[in-house]
Design a protein around this motif. Structure first.
Motif, short mmCIF file in Angstrom:
data_model
loop_
_atom_site.label_atom_id
_atom_site.label_comp_id
_atom_site.label_asym_id
_atom_site.label_seq_id
_atom_site.Cartn_x
_atom_site.Cartn_y
_atom_site.Cartn_z
N GLY A 1 0.89 -1.54 -0.31
CA GLY A 1 -0.04 0.58 0.53
C GLY A 1 1.18 1.13 -0.16
N ILE B 1 -4.70 -4.45 -2.42
CA ILE B 1 -4.00 -4.06 -1.77
C ILE B 1 -3.54 -5.26 -0.52
N LEU C 1 2.11 1.38 -5.36
CA LEU C 1 0.63 1.36 -5.92
C LEU C 1 1.12 2.05 -6.95
#
Length: 296
Positions: A10, A36, A15
């Protein structure tokens, strides 16, 4: 075409990486979702890597999700992956390589133009990487090293807050996040001198070995020349049975040069070696033998 579920940590950087691959896959007609997953490395923030048990701090939980089929594809910073993958998983593609260099970010009041890397004497320098520690000890044995954990923006904020005079980071992560560094002095460390981690700057796209349909799709994203060169870097790491806590840097910028830094104990500083070869075949064994002789 089938829907592909990407598993990602995360953090901002993880990301970014997942969305980068998602975009590439969407460009060739795939439907993609990101899920995630928290890893041990994300949860345990108070220990430096050399005090954490085992290897694969940022990958194990994601690899478990792959094997359990709750995701189809894991996008990793390739340098975080163990060199012996879990049974049933393969790297189906590797990305192009972002600049693999490390950066030294220095608070402007800690700059000294007369010193190596522009860093004042006895500066407090943040990193939790044994590789970076060992190389800083080689170049600047006067400095004080203090452990530094957290994602990239968190580390930079700790520098901003004055907890450190300088910190070390991978340039690739800073570039991908497009972070404004104008308030600091930024020293771009030459990767042929201050050697990166094996596969630094490369993404590894991991899938189940049995998922041949996805393997075929991902072949379109693979970069064979990068795969060939990081195989040398990670081959040395594998034969030395090292994880990310081993003070080892290996950088293969082309098919004729390999640069290595190594230490059995980071506090003693790293040795530096350059290998020039006609081709890369057999070079891993030569490097490993040399480093093992250094250990004896």
């Amino acid at each position: 075409m089938r829907k592909i579920i990407i598993g990602s940590r995360g953090s901002d950087l993880a990301l970014w990486q997942a969305h980068h691959v998602k975009s590439q896959l969407e460009n060739i007609g795939c439907e993609v979702e990101i899920k995630i997953i928290k890893t041990q490395g994300d949860i345990i923030q108070h220990l430096s890597f050399d005090k954490m048990e085992g290897k694969g701090f940022f990958t194990k939980e994601i690899e478990a999700a792959l094997l359990e089929k709750s995701i189809d594809l894991a996008v990793h910073s390739h340098k975080d992956l163990e060199t012996n993958p879990p049974e049933g998983l393969v790297i189906a593609a590797v990305s192009e390589r972002e600049d693999p260099a490390d950066l030294l970010l220095i608070r402007k009041e800690a700059v000294d133009a007369n010193e190596t890397f522009l860093l004042k004497q006895e500066a407090i320098t943040g990193t939790s990487s044994a590789r970076r520690k060992s190389q800083m000890m080689r170049f600047r044995p006067d400095i004080e090293i203090k452990d530094l954990r957290g994602n990239v923006p968190t580390r930079i904020q700790k520098l901003r807050d004055g907890n450190y005079d300088a910190i070390l980071l991978a340039k690739a992560g800073v570039s991908r996040l497009n972070i404004d560094l104008s308030e600091f002095a930024v020293v771009d460390l030459n990767p042929r001198e201050f050697i990166p981690a094996p596969a630094q700057g490369v993404l590894g796209l991991q899938i189940r070995e049995t998922d041949t349909d996805l393997a075929e799709i991902l072949r379109q994203l693979d970069t064979p020349e990068v795969r060939r060169r990081i195989a040398v870097e990670r081959g040395v790491l594998n034969k030395l049975d090292g994880g990310c806590q081993l003070p080892l840097g290996v950088y293969c910028p082309d098919d004729h040069h390999v640069f290595v830094s190594f230490s059995t104990n980071w506090e003693e500083g790293a040795i530096w070696e350059e290998y020039e070869v006609d081709d890369l075949e057999g070079i891993v064994d030569i490097i490993v033998q040399d480093l093992q002789e250094e250990q004896d």
